[in-house]
Structure formats: C-alpha cells, structure tokens
Scaffold this motif. Structure first.
Motif, PDB file in Angstrom:
ATOM      1  N   SER A   6     -25.241  -9.235 -16.251  1.00 52.14           N
ATOM      2  CA  SER A   6     -24.998  -8.600 -14.964  1.00 52.14           C
ATOM      3  C   SER A   6     -26.307  -8.343 -14.235  1.00 52.14           C
ATOM      4  O   SER A   6     -26.333  -7.724 -13.192  1.00 52.14           O
ATOM      5  N   PRO A   8     -29.143  -8.992 -11.791  1.00 44.14           N
ATOM      6  CA  PRO A   8     -29.212  -9.827 -10.597  1.00 44.14           C
ATOM      7  C   PRO A   8     -30.347 -10.837 -10.685  1.00 44.14           C
ATOM      8  O   PRO A   8     -31.347 -10.602 -11.343  1.00 44.14           O
ATOM      9  N   ARG A  17     -36.763 -18.555  -8.217  1.00 41.72           N
ATOM     10  CA  ARG A  17     -36.485 -17.434  -9.113  1.00 41.72           C
ATOM     11  C   ARG A  17     -37.784 -16.810  -9.592  1.00 41.72           C
ATOM     12  O   ARG A  17     -38.736 -17.497  -9.913  1.00 41.72           O
ATOM     13  N   THR A  70     -27.370 -16.902   2.481  1.00 41.60           N
ATOM     14  CA  THR A  70     -28.482 -16.032   2.127  1.00 41.60           C
ATOM     15  C   THR A  70     -28.717 -14.994   3.220  1.00 41.60           C
ATOM     16  O   THR A  70     -28.707 -15.317   4.401  1.00 41.60           O
ATOM     17  N   HIS A  81     -31.451 -11.685  -0.165  1.00 46.72           N
ATOM     18  CA  HIS A  81     -30.319 -11.528  -1.070  1.00 46.72           C
ATOM     19  C   HIS A  81     -29.528 -12.831  -1.055  1.00 46.72           C
ATOM     20  O   HIS A  81     -29.379 -13.459  -0.008  1.00 46.72           O
ATOM     21  N   ALA A  82     -29.012 -13.224  -2.195  1.00 47.94           N
ATOM     22  CA  ALA A  82     -28.332 -14.512  -2.339  1.00 47.94           C
ATOM     23  C   ALA A  82     -27.105 -14.644  -1.449  1.00 47.94           C
ATOM     24  O   ALA A  82     -26.777 -15.736  -0.988  1.00 47.94           O
ATOM     25  N   ASN A  83     -26.419 -13.527  -1.180  1.00 50.91           N
ATOM     26  CA  ASN A  83     -25.193 -13.560  -0.377  1.00 50.91           C
ATOM     27  C   ASN A  83     -24.822 -12.135   0.024  1.00 50.91           C
ATOM     28  O   ASN A  83     -25.545 -11.187  -0.301  1.00 50.91           O
ATOM     29  N   HIS A  85     -22.428 -10.229  -1.062  1.00 52.40           N
ATOM     30  CA  HIS A  85     -22.144  -9.382  -2.222  1.00 52.40           C
ATOM     31  C   HIS A  85     -23.450  -8.863  -2.837  1.00 52.40           C
ATOM     32  O   HIS A  85     -23.552  -7.676  -3.191  1.00 52.40           O
ATOM     33  N   ALA A  86     -24.443  -9.732  -2.963  1.00 53.19           N
ATOM     34  CA  ALA A  86     -25.736  -9.315  -3.512  1.00 53.19           C
ATOM     35  C   ALA A  86     -26.399  -8.271  -2.614  1.00 53.19           C
ATOM     36  O   ALA A  86     -27.014  -7.318  -3.106  1.00 53.19           O
ATOM     37  N   THR A  89     -24.546  -5.001  -3.178  1.00 57.34           N
ATOM     38  CA  THR A  89     -24.908  -4.465  -4.501  1.00 57.34           C
ATOM     39  C   THR A  89     -26.289  -3.832  -4.463  1.00 57.34           C
ATOM     40  O   THR A  89     -26.477  -2.724  -4.979  1.00 57.34           O
ATOM     41  N   ALA A  90     -27.257  -4.500  -3.849  1.00 57.67           N
ATOM     42  CA  ALA A  90     -28.611  -3.982  -3.787  1.00 57.67           C
ATOM     43  C   ALA A  90     -28.667  -2.633  -3.080  1.00 57.67           C
ATOM     44  O   ALA A  90     -29.425  -1.743  -3.464  1.00 57.67           O
TER      45      ALA A  90
END
Length: 97
Positions: A6, A8, A17, A70, A81-83, A85-86, A89-90
């Motif tokens: 889980s 990120p 990355r 993104t 952030h990747a998307n 949702h990310a 979440t952040a």
C-alpha cells in the motif's frame, strides 16, 4: 500469497520512480481548503467528461491534470501525483469511496 504493497509510488516531475535516499518527506504545496476545492472541481469535470486543464491559486500556484491523468502542482517546489486518487490520498481527502 503476498499482499500488494500500500506504499505509494513516488516519482519526480518527469515520472521517474524515486527510491531510497531520493525519497524524503516533504511539505505538500496546497493547504486543505485548496486541495478540497481542486479535488471537487476535478470530480465535477469528470461528471461532464472534462478534466482540469489549469487552475491558478493565489497567482503563484498552478494545478493541472495532464491527458494521462497525472496531477501536477507547481509552486516553490513541483509536486506530482499519478492520478486523482493519488492526489486525494496524499491530501487525506474524503473520496466518498
């Protein structure tokens, strides 16, 4: 059988990355109210088949959603952030999920 991590995925502004020493805790650019407003706008645009191309906050913060999903935030130090949702979440936003 192993569980999916889980943790990120953290990337630099070019999508590469980051691992190990390259990952350091950092202050997020937006405050909670700004993050909620941006996320709400993204959700509203999703509902009509749109996306957030560019939003300016306080004349010195720019938020955009690229065609690949993104989310990029430009301020003193770029944030990505990747998307959606990310992003949510952040910023610990309630996604209704």
């Amino acid at each position: 059988m192993s569980k999916a991590s889980s943790t990120p995925v953290i990337t630099d502004t070019h999508g590469a990355r980051l691992t190990g020493a390259a990952i350091a805790p950092r202050q997020l650019i937006l405050n909670n109210e700004q993050a909620e407003a941006i996320y709400s706008a993204m959700c509203a645009l999703n509902n009509v088949g749109g996306r957030l191309c560019r939003a300016l906050l306080n004349d010195d913060i720019e938020v955009s959603e690229r065609s690949n999903g993104t989310i990029q935030i430009f301020g003193a130090d770029p944030e990505q952030h990747a998307n959606q949702h990310a992003f949510a979440t952040a910023y610990s936003l309630n996604t209704g999920a």
